[in-house]
Design a protein around this motif. Structure first.
Motif: not given
Length: 264
Positions: A21, A25, A138, A141
């Motif tokens: 992430s 992310g 993602f 997170k």
């Protein structure tokens, strides 16, 4: 973004990056527009979980050498894939091996001394990136449902790989594998057969000679079904040859080693 250790990358993969992430992310994954990454690959790794489905479309054979692996043949010669159309897509209504469906993701060890595996991807595939449209990887997170599904698929593939390894170990213990050979003739060249070698297969004579107790055990644990799926699929060798012939991809009729290369 450091690449994962990669002393020898598997078939298709040119690079590996661990998915996380922090670095990815806001990255997304888009579907492949084609399967050009298959290129001229004529043999695809297969797991035992796929034998029943795959044997309807492909000959299933084993690689040569001391540690044979099952593969699905998409062509009988190096560089020949008869299941791709002119647009770089797989032909309709055929089983697509899990090895193909897994790409560009894979579980890989980030540290060779550890057994822990991380979800990685091949950035050279061109379908995972920051500017891509498609499925988010993602949510903050946390991995999205899509990413969790990919991870689950890759885990199941690894588990199937372990079952495949155990299956091959049993075949070796039973000593029923033999070097394969098939000779195919065309009507326009009946005196000049195309001979294919370089693969292994179950020896039907040795299989018939196994003790009754052993055969009963094979049938109970499911190995008998897998062995027969492999043997039944060999009839498709001639069908693949006919596909090659129709596509103008049959070489000069000489002894041909190309049915089963070593693959990872």
């Amino acid at each position: 973004m450091a690449s994962a250790p990669q002393p020898q990358l598997p078939l298709f993969y040119k690079d590996l990056l661990p998915l996380n992430s922090r670095d990815h992310g806001d990255w997304k994954v888009s579907p492949f527009e084609n399967v050009d990454f298959l290129g001229e690959t004529h043999a695809i790794p297969l797991t035992v979980d796929e034998f029943v489905d795959a044997q309807r479309d492909y000959p299933i054979v084993f690689t040569a050498g001391d540690n044979p692996l099952p593969i699905a043949l998409m062509g009988l010669n190096e560089g020949v894939n008869t299941f791709m159309d002119d647009n770089g897509k797989m032909v309709a209504d055929v089983y697509v091996p899990a090895y193909i469906r897994r790409y560009p993701f894979i579980l890989a060890k980030l540290q060779q001394e550890s057994d822990d595996m991380s979800l990685c991807f091949d950035p050279s595939a061109g379908v995972v990136g920051k500017e891509k449209d498609g499925q988010a990887l993602f949510d903050g997170k946390d991995p999205t449902e899509y990413t969790n599904n990919v991870l689950d698929f890759c885990k199941k593939f690894e588990e199937a790989g372990q079952r495949t390894k155990a299956f091959l170990e049993e075949l070796k213990k039973l000593d029923i594998l033999m070097d394969g050979e098939i000779a195919i003739t065309r009507s326009d060249a009946p005196d000049t057969p195309f001979v294919y070698r370089g693969f292994r297969m179950v020896d039907e004579k040795k299989l018939r000679e196994l003790p009754t107790e052993t055969v009963e055990t094979l049938n109970k644990n499911g190995m008998g079904m897998l062995i027969h799926a492999h043997l039944f699929s060999l009839n498709l060798m001639r069908k693949i040859f006919e596909r090659q012939s129709a596509q103008g991809k049959v070489p000069t009729p000489t002894n041909t080693n190309g049915a089963a290369p070593a693959v990872n």
